[in-house]
Scaffold this active site. Structure first.
Site, short mmCIF file in Angstrom:
data_model
loop_
_atom_site.label_atom_id
_atom_site.label_comp_id
_atom_site.label_asym_id
_atom_site.label_seq_id
_atom_site.Cartn_x
_atom_site.Cartn_y
_atom_site.Cartn_z
N ASP A 17 0.83 -1.21 0.00
CA ASP A 17 0.00 0.00 0.00
C ASP A 17 0.86 1.27 0.00
O ASP A 17 1.95 1.28 0.58
CB ASP A 17 -0.90 -0.02 1.24
CG ASP A 17 -2.09 0.91 1.08
OD1 ASP A 17 -2.28 1.46 -0.01
OD2 ASP A 17 -2.83 1.08 2.07
N ARG A 30 0.25 8.89 -10.43
CA ARG A 30 0.14 7.68 -9.61
C ARG A 30 0.90 6.49 -10.21
O ARG A 30 1.49 5.69 -9.49
CB ARG A 30 -1.33 7.30 -9.43
CG ARG A 30 -2.13 8.30 -8.61
CD ARG A 30 -3.59 7.84 -8.49
NE ARG A 30 -3.69 6.52 -7.90
CZ ARG A 30 -3.64 6.27 -6.60
NH1 ARG A 30 -3.52 7.27 -5.75
NH2 ARG A 30 -3.73 5.03 -6.15
N HIS A 34 3.42 3.25 -8.85
CA HIS A 34 3.37 1.80 -9.08
C HIS A 34 4.69 1.31 -9.70
O HIS A 34 5.17 0.24 -9.37
CB HIS A 34 2.19 1.44 -9.99
CG HIS A 34 0.86 1.77 -9.39
ND1 HIS A 34 0.54 1.48 -8.08
CD2 HIS A 34 -0.24 2.38 -9.90
CE1 HIS A 34 -0.69 1.89 -7.81
NE2 HIS A 34 -1.18 2.45 -8.91
N SER A 62 -6.46 -6.22 -6.67
CA SER A 62 -7.58 -6.84 -5.96
C SER A 62 -8.84 -6.83 -6.81
O SER A 62 -8.92 -6.10 -7.82
CB SER A 62 -7.86 -6.09 -4.64
OG SER A 62 -8.50 -4.86 -4.92
N GLU A 64 -11.34 -5.40 -6.11
CA GLU A 64 -11.90 -4.04 -5.96
C GLU A 64 -11.12 -3.01 -6.79
O GLU A 64 -11.60 -1.90 -7.03
CB GLU A 64 -11.89 -3.60 -4.49
CG GLU A 64 -12.93 -4.33 -3.62
CD GLU A 64 -12.58 -5.78 -3.33
OE1 GLU A 64 -11.38 -6.09 -3.21
OE2 GLU A 64 -13.50 -6.61 -3.25
N TRP A 66 -10.58 -2.78 -9.81
CA TRP A 66 -11.19 -2.42 -11.12
C TRP A 66 -11.90 -1.08 -11.04
O TRP A 66 -12.20 -0.47 -12.07
CB TRP A 66 -12.19 -3.51 -11.55
CG TRP A 66 -11.56 -4.84 -11.81
CD1 TRP A 66 -11.57 -5.91 -10.97
CD2 TRP A 66 -10.81 -5.24 -12.96
NE1 TRP A 66 -10.88 -6.96 -11.52
CE2 TRP A 66 -10.41 -6.58 -12.75
CE3 TRP A 66 -10.44 -4.61 -14.16
CZ2 TRP A 66 -9.65 -7.29 -13.68
CZ3 TRP A 66 -9.69 -5.32 -15.08
CH2 TRP A 66 -9.31 -6.65 -14.84
N ARG A 68 -10.68 1.64 -10.15
CA ARG A 68 -9.75 2.75 -10.45
C ARG A 68 -9.86 3.14 -11.93
O ARG A 68 -10.44 2.41 -12.73
CB ARG A 68 -8.33 2.31 -10.11
CG ARG A 68 -8.21 2.01 -8.63
CD ARG A 68 -6.81 1.81 -8.20
NE ARG A 68 -6.80 1.57 -6.76
CZ ARG A 68 -5.77 1.75 -5.97
NH1 ARG A 68 -4.62 2.16 -6.48
NH2 ARG A 68 -5.85 1.52 -4.69
N LEU A 128 12.34 -20.38 -3.97
CA LEU A 128 11.40 -19.37 -3.48
C LEU A 128 10.19 -19.38 -4.42
O LEU A 128 10.37 -19.43 -5.63
CB LEU A 128 12.08 -17.98 -3.53
CG LEU A 128 11.19 -16.75 -3.36
CD1 LEU A 128 10.59 -16.70 -1.96
CD2 LEU A 128 11.98 -15.46 -3.61
N SER A 187 -8.35 -5.62 3.95
CA SER A 187 -8.79 -5.36 2.57
C SER A 187 -9.02 -6.61 1.73
O SER A 187 -8.57 -6.70 0.59
CB SER A 187 -7.79 -4.43 1.86
OG SER A 187 -7.73 -3.20 2.53
C1 FPP Z 1 -1.53 0.01 -3.61
O1 FPP Z 1 -1.12 1.35 -3.53
C2 FPP Z 1 -0.96 -0.63 -4.79
C3 FPP Z 1 -1.66 -1.22 -5.80
C4 FPP Z 1 -3.13 -1.30 -5.82
C5 FPP Z 1 -0.98 -1.78 -6.97
C6 FPP Z 1 0.30 -2.49 -6.70
C7 FPP Z 1 0.92 -2.80 -7.98
C8 FPP Z 1 2.23 -2.79 -8.25
C9 FPP Z 1 3.32 -2.51 -7.26
C10 FPP Z 1 2.68 -3.07 -9.64
C11 FPP Z 1 2.48 -4.52 -9.91
C12 FPP Z 1 3.71 -5.13 -10.40
C13 FPP Z 1 4.33 -6.18 -9.83
C14 FPP Z 1 5.58 -6.66 -10.47
C15 FPP Z 1 3.82 -6.89 -8.64
P1 FPP Z 1 -2.21 2.48 -3.75
O2 FPP Z 1 -2.27 2.82 -5.18
O3 FPP Z 1 -3.52 2.03 -3.17
O4 FPP Z 1 -1.60 3.66 -2.91
P2 FPP Z 1 -2.41 4.83 -2.22
O5 FPP Z 1 -3.26 4.20 -1.15
O6 FPP Z 1 -1.34 5.70 -1.65
O7 FPP Z 1 -3.24 5.50 -3.27
#
Ligand code: FPP
Length: 232
Positions: A17, A30, A34, A62, A64, A66, A68, A128, A187
């Site tokens: 998160d 944003r 990521h 997740s 949920e 979708w 976004r 792993l 969550s």
């Molecule tokens: C939560 O932060 C993060 C996500 C919903 C996406 C996570 C995805 C990645 C790190 C990229 C996927 C790639 C790999 C290789 C696993 P948030 O966007 O909810 O942060 P916020 O709460 O500050 O808005």
């Protein structure tokens, strides 16, 4: 230093998160949060190998998420696809097995085929196991498992049958669940599987997570007394 730790969790599961807030704080879009989050995933995988953690599960998308914007969702898919394709050799060299949980049907074909390819190539590795939770929800996992048992003609559900029907059937239950950004929520992550997990909520945003942070988390894990409902 980590080899001095007595209790290394067999399976850690991470709610990554704070990518969005990490980016916003820097005046960035944003998706750059990521993108920085992927770097933290890479660092965490290397740290897991170093510390001898055998299973690491990342909540990448997740059921949920979708909700976004299409731009953000497409950006996450592209990062995932590029990450998997780029790491072809690295996974093979490091003998890392890739797996996923969650229903993959709605994802773009290029992402699905990159994932399936890599899963196939790495299926026999046991250094792993990295699992990406994709279009994953704990409730959805339980409901799909129960429905698959009903379809198979079962008339009574047991814990054993249910566990063996969940997406996580190939994984041990998580010992340690880490959620970054300071939020203290589950969550809809591994709801059934987290019955006896220990939790850790560091305040930093996910892109700032690295080997040092994992070591700090492992030190916290050392102090936990797990009783599984019994006495010491
Ligand atoms: C939560 O932060 C993060 C996500 C919903 C996406 C996570 C995805 C990645 C790190 C990229 C996927 C790639 C790999 C290789 C696993 P948030 O966007 O909810 O942060 P916020 O709460 O500050 O808005």
């Amino acid at each position: 230093m980590a080899n001095k730790l007595k209790k290394i969790p067999n399976h850690i599961a991470i709610i990554m998160d704070g990518n969005g807030r990490w980016a916003t704080k820097r005046g960035l879009p944003r998706n750059l949060g990521h993108k920085a989050g992927v770097k933290a995933v890479e660092k965490t995988i290397d740290a897991c190998l170093k510390f001898g953690i055998k299973y690491c599960t990342f909540f990448a998308f997740s059921t949920e998420n979708w909700k976004r914007s299409k731009e953000e969702v497409d950006g996450i898919f592209a990062l995932l696809r590029d990450y998997i394709s780029k790491n072809d050799n690295i996974f093979l060299k490091k003998k890392v097995r890739l797996s996923s949980i969650g229903l993959l049907d709605p994802f773009p074909d290029d992402l699905k085929s990159a994932l399936e390819n890599m899963k196939r190539k790495t299926q026999d590795f046991d250094n792993l196991t990295i699992t990406f939770a994709l279009n994953y929800g704990g409730r959805d996992d339980i409901v799909r498992a129960v429905n698959s048992l009903i379809k198979a003609g079962e008339t009574e559900v047991t814990e054993e049958k249910l566990s063996a029907s969940l997406d996580t059937k190939m994984l041990p239950d998580p010992d340690f669940i880490i959620r970054t950004s300071g939020e203290k929520r589950v969550s809809n992550f591994l709801l059934y599987q987290m019955a006896y997990s220990e939790f850790y909520f560091p305040k930093l945003y996910w892109p700032d997570f690295d080997e040092k942070q994992l070591l700090k988390a492992l030190k916290v894990f050392q102090k936990r007394k797990r009783r599984y409902g019994g006495l010491n």
